[in-house]
Design a protein around this motif. Sequence first.
Motif, PDB file in Angstrom:
ATOM      1  N   ALA A   1      -2.416 -12.231  -5.461  1.00  6.28           N
ATOM      2  CA  ALA A   1      -3.786 -11.834  -5.119  1.00  6.28           C
ATOM      3  C   ALA A   1      -3.906 -11.510  -3.631  1.00  6.28           C
ATOM      4  O   ALA A   1      -4.576 -10.535  -3.241  1.00  6.28           O
ATOM      5  N   ASP A   2      -3.242 -12.291  -2.789  1.00  6.05           N
ATOM      6  CA  ASP A   2      -3.312 -12.049  -1.339  1.00  6.05           C
ATOM      7  C   ASP A   2      -2.595 -10.767  -0.946  1.00  6.05           C
ATOM      8  O   ASP A   2      -3.013 -10.075  -0.005  1.00  6.05           O
ATOM      9  N   LEU A   3      -1.507 -10.430  -1.634  1.00 11.59           N
ATOM     10  CA  LEU A   3      -0.805  -9.180  -1.342  1.00 11.59           C
ATOM     11  C   LEU A   3      -1.674  -7.973  -1.701  1.00 11.59           C
ATOM     12  O   LEU A   3      -1.696  -6.967  -0.974  1.00 11.59           O
ATOM     13  N   ILE A   4      -2.400  -8.069  -2.813  1.00  8.00           N
ATOM     14  CA  ILE A   4      -3.323  -6.990  -3.162  1.00  8.00           C
ATOM     15  C   ILE A   4      -4.429  -6.895  -2.120  1.00  8.00           C
ATOM     16  O   ILE A   4      -4.809  -5.802  -1.688  1.00  8.00           O
ATOM     17  N   ASP A   5      -4.945  -8.044  -1.700  1.00  7.57           N
ATOM     18  CA  ASP A   5      -5.986  -8.074  -0.675  1.00  7.57           C
ATOM     19  C   ASP A   5      -5.490  -7.441   0.623  1.00  7.57           C
ATOM     20  O   ASP A   5      -6.208  -6.690   1.288  1.00  7.57           O
ATOM     21  N   PHE A   6      -4.252  -7.726   0.984  1.00  9.35           N
ATOM     22  CA  PHE A   6      -3.641  -7.137   2.177  1.00  9.35           C
ATOM     23  C   PHE A   6      -3.577  -5.618   2.058  1.00  9.35           C
ATOM     24  O   PHE A   6      -3.819  -4.893   3.024  1.00  9.35           O
ATOM     25  N   ASN A   7      -3.292  -5.126   0.858  1.00  4.27           N
ATOM     26  CA  ASN A   7      -3.145  -3.692   0.633  1.00  4.27           C
ATOM     27  C   ASN A   7      -4.468  -2.933   0.653  1.00  4.27           C
ATOM     28  O   ASN A   7      -4.539  -1.820   1.185  1.00  4.27           O
ATOM     29  N   VAL A   8      -5.523  -3.498   0.062  1.00  2.00           N
ATOM     30  CA  VAL A   8      -6.740  -2.710  -0.151  1.00  2.00           C
ATOM     31  C   VAL A   8      -7.963  -3.213   0.607  1.00  2.00           C
ATOM     32  O   VAL A   8      -8.963  -2.480   0.697  1.00  2.00           O
TER      33      VAL A   8
ATOM     34  N   GLU B   1      -7.629  -5.678   3.735  1.00  2.95           N
ATOM     35  CA  GLU B   1      -7.261  -5.739   5.149  1.00  2.95           C
ATOM     36  C   GLU B   1      -6.882  -4.361   5.677  1.00  2.95           C
ATOM     37  O   GLU B   1      -7.054  -4.066   6.864  1.00  2.95           O
ATOM     38  N   ASN B   2      -6.352  -3.521   4.808  1.00  6.46           N
ATOM     39  CA  ASN B   2      -5.970  -2.155   5.173  1.00  6.46           C
ATOM     40  C   ASN B   2      -6.600  -1.172   4.193  1.00  6.46           C
ATOM     41  O   ASN B   2      -6.946  -1.542   3.066  1.00  6.46           O
ATOM     42  N   ALA B   3      -6.754   0.061   4.620  1.00  5.87           N
ATOM     43  CA  ALA B   3      -7.191   1.119   3.706  1.00  5.87           C
ATOM     44  C   ALA B   3      -6.016   1.489   2.803  1.00  5.87           C
ATOM     45  O   ALA B   3      -4.873   1.556   3.256  1.00  5.87           O
ATOM     46  N   TRP B   4      -6.307   1.728   1.526  1.00  3.00           N
ATOM     47  CA  TRP B   4      -5.262   2.119   0.572  1.00  3.00           C
ATOM     48  C   TRP B   4      -4.953   3.601   0.775  1.00  3.00           C
ATOM     49  O   TRP B   4      -5.664   4.485   0.314  1.00  3.00           O
ATOM     50  N   VAL B   5      -3.868   3.880   1.484  1.00  2.00           N
ATOM     51  CA  VAL B   5      -3.554   5.240   1.920  1.00  2.00           C
ATOM     52  C   VAL B   5      -3.210   6.187   0.762  1.00  2.00           C
ATOM     53  O   VAL B   5      -3.641   7.345   0.766  1.00  2.00           O
ATOM     54  N   PRO B   6      -2.430   5.778  -0.264  1.00  2.00           N
ATOM     55  CA  PRO B   6      -1.997   6.753  -1.275  1.00  2.00           C
ATOM     56  C   PRO B   6      -3.114   7.490  -1.993  1.00  2.00           C
ATOM     57  O   PRO B   6      -2.891   8.601  -2.484  1.00  2.00           O
TER      58      PRO B   6
END
Length: 374
Positions: free
Chosen positions: A116-123, A125-130
């Motif tokens: 869950a924290d890795l997903i939170d880090f991706n979308v 804490e950071n903008a989801w670039v792809p």
Amino acid sequence: MLDPIVNFFTRIFQWIGRGIGLVIGVILWPFMWLGRWYTHRGWILKTVLGAAVLALACLYAYFFWSTQRWTGFDPDYVARYNFEKRNVSAGEEIQAAEGATTPKSCGRSAIVDVTADLIDFNVNENAWVPSMILSKAGLFGVPWRHTPFFDNKAAFQLGINQAVRRTAIELVDTLGRVRGTSQIDQNLQDARGAVTFDEETWYFGINPFGPKTPTPSFYRAAIRDLQAFNERLAACNATFDARADNLVTFLDRIANDIGSTSDMLRVRSETYNSGWFDTRADDRFWFAYGQLYAYYGIIHATRADFDDVIKSRGLVPLWDRTEQQLRAALNITPFIISNGKEAGWIMPTHLATMGFYVLRVRSNLIELRSVLDR
């Protein structure tokens, strides 16, 4: 006597200057033509086009900022979980103090928390670039992954997402149910469906035509479902089957996942040797890096969730080595990714180096699996 030599080099530099000027002129000509055309239009058209150009400039500024700013990136992120202080496996009932009247509780799943924290880090804490519109548009229609620009963070995020997807699938199929015969947990099932959604969906699409729910919204829903499962697990109202055979299956799936990445690195490294000029080397490198970055946390979490199994099977030294090798791979963060020849002496071969670490981690996972399977 030196005059002919001086004149020769003067003419060479003049030709070089004219060539550079010609190239710059060709590049700037369309913009100059548009500028002249724009100055002869009416104020309404000027206003509309000016607003469109300003909006595009703002989008590019945000895109540049999002791709260059890596918020929360920390190869030692595992330390903040303090897994070594846990003394209970996932789903195991926590013994209350004698005479206590508090409701019974069970161990949370560290794997679920880290995922869950890795997903939170991706979308979050950071903008989801792809799935950003300018990421999809590319450089004048050329995908960014075919250029040296703006694709490293997207590849890194996709690598993390690959590990997250694999983990979510295993949580549904094996870890979150008893011997694969009990009912599938609905929270985990919903999380798997959300996290396996298309990685590049924006607010609007062509096929099918119309407005859409963007990718980050699905991933945020997965975070909520994973957290809901862990809350139920902590209240002893959900299942986490921390058995040795489930650990074997999970390690086997991870080994296969990074084995595919190793082959991807091998193919690129053997087929192309353009050194610093290989525009596809960086996205493959950062995809592999993101995958190992995620599995570094997930492997630590797996140790916490399967604490009893790992200790009873004498896997602690081998597990320590696996974690150390995962962490060592995260030390490779070159400013420019080079895909040179392995025997080259000018341009390094970062893909082969990353492939070496991926194979080391995979061999350790296979060894762990073999010991558990005896």
